[in-house]
Design an enzyme around this catalytic site. Sequence first.
Site, PDB file in Angstrom:
ATOM      1  N   PHE A  49     -29.758 -32.110   9.673  1.00 33.93           N
ATOM      2  CA  PHE A  49     -29.876 -32.093   8.235  1.00 33.93           C
ATOM      3  C   PHE A  49     -28.642 -32.184   7.609  1.00 33.93           C
ATOM      4  O   PHE A  49     -27.944 -31.317   7.504  1.00 33.93           O
ATOM      5  CB  PHE A  49     -30.775 -31.147   7.988  1.00 33.93           C
ATOM      6  N   ASP A  96     -20.372 -29.755   9.154  1.00 34.88           N
ATOM      7  CA  ASP A  96     -21.223 -29.680   7.794  1.00 34.88           C
ATOM      8  C   ASP A  96     -21.493 -28.113   7.755  1.00 34.88           C
ATOM      9  O   ASP A  96     -22.254 -27.676   8.272  1.00 34.88           O
ATOM     10  CB  ASP A  96     -22.273 -30.442   7.875  1.00 34.88           C
ATOM     11  N   LYS A 103     -23.562 -25.093  -1.430  1.00 32.41           N
ATOM     12  CA  LYS A 103     -24.476 -23.883  -1.498  1.00 32.41           C
ATOM     13  C   LYS A 103     -23.823 -22.774  -2.048  1.00 32.41           C
ATOM     14  O   LYS A 103     -23.791 -22.652  -3.151  1.00 32.41           O
ATOM     15  CB  LYS A 103     -25.316 -23.565  -0.305  1.00 32.41           C
TER      16      LYS A 103
END
Length: 400
Positions: A140, A225, A254
């Site tokens: 993802f 990531d 985030k």
Amino acid sequence: MQSHDFIQLEDTYGAHNYKPLDVVIERGDGIWVWDVAGKRYMDCLSAYSAVNQGHCHPRILQALTTQAKQLTLTSRAFRNNQLGLLYKELCELTNSHKVLPMNSGAEAVETVIKAVRKWGYKIKGVPEDKAEIIVCANNFHGRTITIVGFSTDPHSREGFGPFTPGFRVIPFGDAPALEAAITPHTVGFLVEPIQGEAGVIIPPAGYLQDVKKICEDRNIVLILDEIQTGLGRTGKMLAEAHEGIEADLTLIGKALSGGFYPISAVLSNKEVLGVLRPGEHGSTFGGNPLACAIARTALQVLVEENLVENADRMGAYFLEGLRRINAPHIREVRGKGLMIGVEFHPDAGGARTYCEALMREGLLCKETHDNIIRFAPPLVITREDIDWALERITKVFSQK
Ligand SMILES: *Cc1c(COP(=O)(O)O)cnc(C)c1O
């Protein structure tokens, strides 16, 4: 207005690209949130790890309001007095050499794809338009056309083609598969240290060390990531530290703002970012002074409140407690730091029903895929809070 009124407004006027739990939250403080009826819940999702510092952290709030009164946006046509300080502090904290600021996680991913391709053509000598990037199954990395084009999740892809070429998918956690997939046109390998959305999938020990060595030997850029795993979530500032390696490029987002503002960044240890020249990449809001001031304080909070160490200790305690629950429907409990997944047997009736039952008990979490629940509370959580959570989780998991 009551919960059902707000839900009806969303359903009537909003696109239905999410299926949220029916809890309408109006206030947050630390690990706790309150709905419009005043009921309190423990947040065990933390906005997919964007709220690592806890909801509405007072110091980050102060940084936001102070900077918002001073200056919010100049665009990168001019310089501002926050950007360089954020760069320096981020580099010192993560042992990086260069930073490129963006807004969302997906934009950071798009940024590295551009930078790594350009590096391939200018430095590695790959023929024009032939660059290949290797990615992993069940990845993802975000929601843009290019990114969903190399997703293996049918829900993410179907109906959105045609997609960007130049990607090759290999199994996650399989270093020999990486070795085998490399061609003379391979420029980069993009991977999550732990696959979050896939259901907290932890690769075999030594995997990151192995892929680091392969990338080094074959002159390929290793891109981690860490948008979800980074900034303390797994009990280290960056998850790469569990294996003592350093990626060439690291993506964070985030928790970089503690949940106050969309901020992401590409961190570079190799001179990959150096291939980008003025005018070749940018973003109107990327690196704005408000974002920088918020991020600087959000990072200070992680360090000064020892949230990384707390994630390590509390994660181990939470994991141990979950493993003690003796419920036949649980297939596996796994995690690192406060990134924890509980997988149920397929015949248990689905993780969603457990999430709904936990919500009624005052604990918010979210299923990922059909049979997995992720527990990822803010890193400010205490032992007493975890005991409170375990009591409710044990009750719900033992019920069915
Ligand atoms: C959330 C996430 C992204 C995308 O970030 P957005 O800000 O939603 O675009 C990318 N990679 C990982 C690992 C993520 O968890």
